[in-house]
Write a protein that holds these residues in place. Structure first.
Motif, PDB file in Angstrom:
ATOM      1  N   ARG A   1     125.667  76.231  31.473  1.00 57.47           N
ATOM      2  CA  ARG A   1     124.886  75.563  32.532  1.00 57.47           C
ATOM      3  C   ARG A   1     125.602  75.685  33.872  1.00 57.47           C
ATOM      4  NH1 ARG A   1     123.707  70.507  35.170  1.00 57.47           N
ATOM      5  NH2 ARG A   1     121.566  69.849  34.777  1.00 57.47           N
TER       6      ARG A   1
ATOM      7  N   LEU B   1     122.340  79.474  27.527  1.00 59.96           N
ATOM      8  CA  LEU B   1     122.121  78.026  27.580  1.00 59.96           C
ATOM      9  C   LEU B   1     120.938  77.635  26.690  1.00 59.96           C
ATOM     10  CD1 LEU B   1     122.224  75.127  28.686  1.00 59.96           C
ATOM     11  CD2 LEU B   1     121.046  75.930  30.737  1.00 59.96           C
ATOM     12  N   THR B   2     119.855  78.397  26.782  1.00 61.25           N
ATOM     13  CA  THR B   2     118.661  78.079  25.993  1.00 61.25           C
ATOM     14  C   THR B   2     118.955  78.186  24.498  1.00 61.25           C
ATOM     15  OG1 THR B   2     117.297  78.900  27.806  1.00 61.25           O
ATOM     16  CG2 THR B   2     116.230  78.670  25.669  1.00 61.25           C
TER      17      THR B   2
ATOM     18  N   ALA C   1     121.009  75.260  23.372  1.00 61.76           N
ATOM     19  CA  ALA C   1     120.188  74.044  23.311  1.00 61.76           C
ATOM     20  C   ALA C   1     119.327  74.039  22.052  1.00 61.76           C
ATOM     21  CB  ALA C   1     119.297  73.951  24.553  1.00 61.76           C
ATOM     22  N   LEU C   2     118.764  75.192  21.724  1.00 58.98           N
ATOM     23  CA  LEU C   2     117.933  75.284  20.512  1.00 58.98           C
ATOM     24  C   LEU C   2     118.777  75.020  19.266  1.00 58.98           C
ATOM     25  CD1 LEU C   2     115.782  78.408  21.445  1.00 58.98           C
ATOM     26  CD2 LEU C   2     114.897  76.107  20.976  1.00 58.98           C
TER      27      LEU C   2
ATOM     28  N   THR D   1     116.000  66.539  20.393  1.00 63.88           N
ATOM     29  CA  THR D   1     116.086  67.166  21.720  1.00 63.88           C
ATOM     30  C   THR D   1     116.797  66.233  22.696  1.00 63.88           C
ATOM     31  OG1 THR D   1     113.979  66.259  22.469  1.00 63.88           O
ATOM     32  CG2 THR D   1     113.904  68.365  21.315  1.00 63.88           C
ATOM     33  N   VAL D   2     117.304  66.812  23.771  1.00 58.61           N
ATOM     34  CA  VAL D   2     117.880  66.021  24.866  1.00 58.61           C
ATOM     35  C   VAL D   2     117.234  66.524  26.158  1.00 58.61           C
ATOM     36  CG1 VAL D   2     120.071  65.560  23.700  1.00 58.61           C
ATOM     37  CG2 VAL D   2     119.844  67.601  25.116  1.00 58.61           C
ATOM     38  N   PRO D   3     117.149  65.652  27.185  1.00 57.96           N
ATOM     39  CA  PRO D   3     116.428  66.072  28.388  1.00 57.96           C
ATOM     40  C   PRO D   3     117.130  67.169  29.188  1.00 57.96           C
ATOM     41  CG  PRO D   3     117.280  63.833  28.629  1.00 57.96           C
ATOM     42  CD  PRO D   3     117.504  64.234  27.219  1.00 57.96           C
ATOM     43  N   LEU D   4     118.448  67.124  29.245  1.00 59.50           N
ATOM     44  CA  LEU D   4     119.152  68.110  30.080  1.00 59.50           C
ATOM     45  C   LEU D   4     120.294  68.756  29.296  1.00 59.50           C
ATOM     46  CD1 LEU D   4     119.230  66.142  33.445  1.00 59.50           C
ATOM     47  CD2 LEU D   4     117.802  68.109  32.898  1.00 59.50           C
ATOM     48  N   PRO D   5     119.939  69.702  28.417  1.00 57.75           N
ATOM     49  CA  PRO D   5     120.997  70.336  27.621  1.00 57.75           C
ATOM     50  C   PRO D   5     121.915  71.184  28.499  1.00 57.75           C
ATOM     51  CG  PRO D   5     118.868  71.367  27.159  1.00 57.75           C
ATOM     52  CD  PRO D   5     118.611  70.226  28.096  1.00 57.75           C
TER      53      PRO D   5
END
Lengths: 139, 167
Positions: A97, A115-116, A119-120, A135-139
């Motif tokens: 990030r 990053l994606t 996050a996945l 899930t989290v809002p801002l991985p």
């Protein structure tokens, strides 16, 4: 070294750490969870290799992996192994990030894809540990 | 000055025929009004939209969509509420980045989203919206200045996890 290649160097160090971590994680898992860890490990190795190529191409010595990395907590069973997997992905995601800021063009694309993916995988490991939807809002 | 105001407002670059004609039409209208235009009422130059504004609008639309779906199908609420919470958190983060402090100041601009006639269709519509939203945030991230790229990248990654959850 530019700010962009500095950031990519940090990302490479994070990938080295994640690969080490998945060695510990995989040793405690079996079945589908082990397969998930092996896929994640392969993805981090692929990202590491691409970073080494990228940095070498611009004449920068890519940072090498350390012989060992300190674990944030003892990994003794499948549950703690999956908790570590969540942390490995979260930490790698955080580094990628940061890399989005100084990079541009293909390098930023590389950082965004990484990053994606982190996050996945973090969300999948959270679901594997019973967190829904993980899930989290801002991985 | 009565005649210059409408002309200035319309002509930004080299004066095209249409712009000149438009300016003349505006001037004629000003004459028809027959009064002086007070200097302080001059139309202000249009402000450039904030680079994060499109992502804010998309996030508001997504929130509307989730709310409408949960209202139509309360049984989906448990599954959808955490995803809606993520979008609300994204909205807060965007507003902080833009320096827009008051959440209530920007009411949702879009009309209430329409919902599919069955729950599976409604979830499929959310899935499609999340996919489009991920692509939009990713494109915004790749085009953004350094300061906004990390936030936009995180929002794109968040939406990617939503796509997987809704698959």
């Amino acid at each position: 070294m530019s700010a962009a290649t500095d950031a990519l160097g940090s990302a490479l160090a994070a990938e080295h750490a994640a690969i080490f971590g998945y060695g510990v994680v995989g040793a405690r898992l079996t079945g589908a969870a082990l397969a998930q860890a092996q896929q994640a490990d392969a993805a981090h190795r692929d990202r590491r290799d691409r970073l080494i190529v990228r940095l070498t191409k611009v004449g920068i010595e890519a940072p090498a992996a350390l012989p060992a990395y300190a674990l944030p907590f003892p990994v003794t069973d499948p549950a703690s192994a999956q908790r570590l997997a969540v942390q490995l992905e979260e930490r790698a995601a955080a580094i990628w990030r940061v890399a989005l800021g100084p990079t541009t063009g293909h390098d930023r694309r590389l950082a965004l894809d990484a990053l994606t993916d982190c996050a996945l995988r973090a969300a999948r490991w959270r679901r594997a540990t019973g967190q829904q939807p993980g899930t989290v809002p801002l991985p | 000055m009565v005649f210059t105001v409408p002309v200035r407002k319309r002509v930004a670059g080299p004066a095209s025929r249409r712009a000149v004609l438009g300016g003349l039409a505006g001037a004629a209208a000003a004459v028809a009004l027959g009064g002086c235009w007070p200097a302080r009422d001059k139309p202000a130059a249009r402000a450039t939209p904030h680079p994060l504004a499109p992502v804010v609008a998309g996030t508001l639309a997504m929130i509307d969509r989730y709310q409408a779906t949960m209202t139509a199908y309360p049984d989906l609420s448990t599954r959808l509420a955490p995803l809606l919470a993520d979008h609300r958190a994204n909205l807060d983060a965007l507003r902080r980045a833009m320096g827009t402090p008051s959440p209530s100041a920007t009411a949702s601009a879009s009309a209430s989203a329409s919902v599919a006639p069955d729950p599976a269709g409604a979830v499929a519509a959310l899935h499609a919206a999340e996919q489009a939203g991920q692509a939009g945030a990713a494109a915004a991230c790749l085009a953004a200045v350094a300061d906004y790229a990390p936030l936009l990248g995180s929002i794109a990654a968040c939406r990617a996890t939503h796509v997987e959850v809704l698959s």
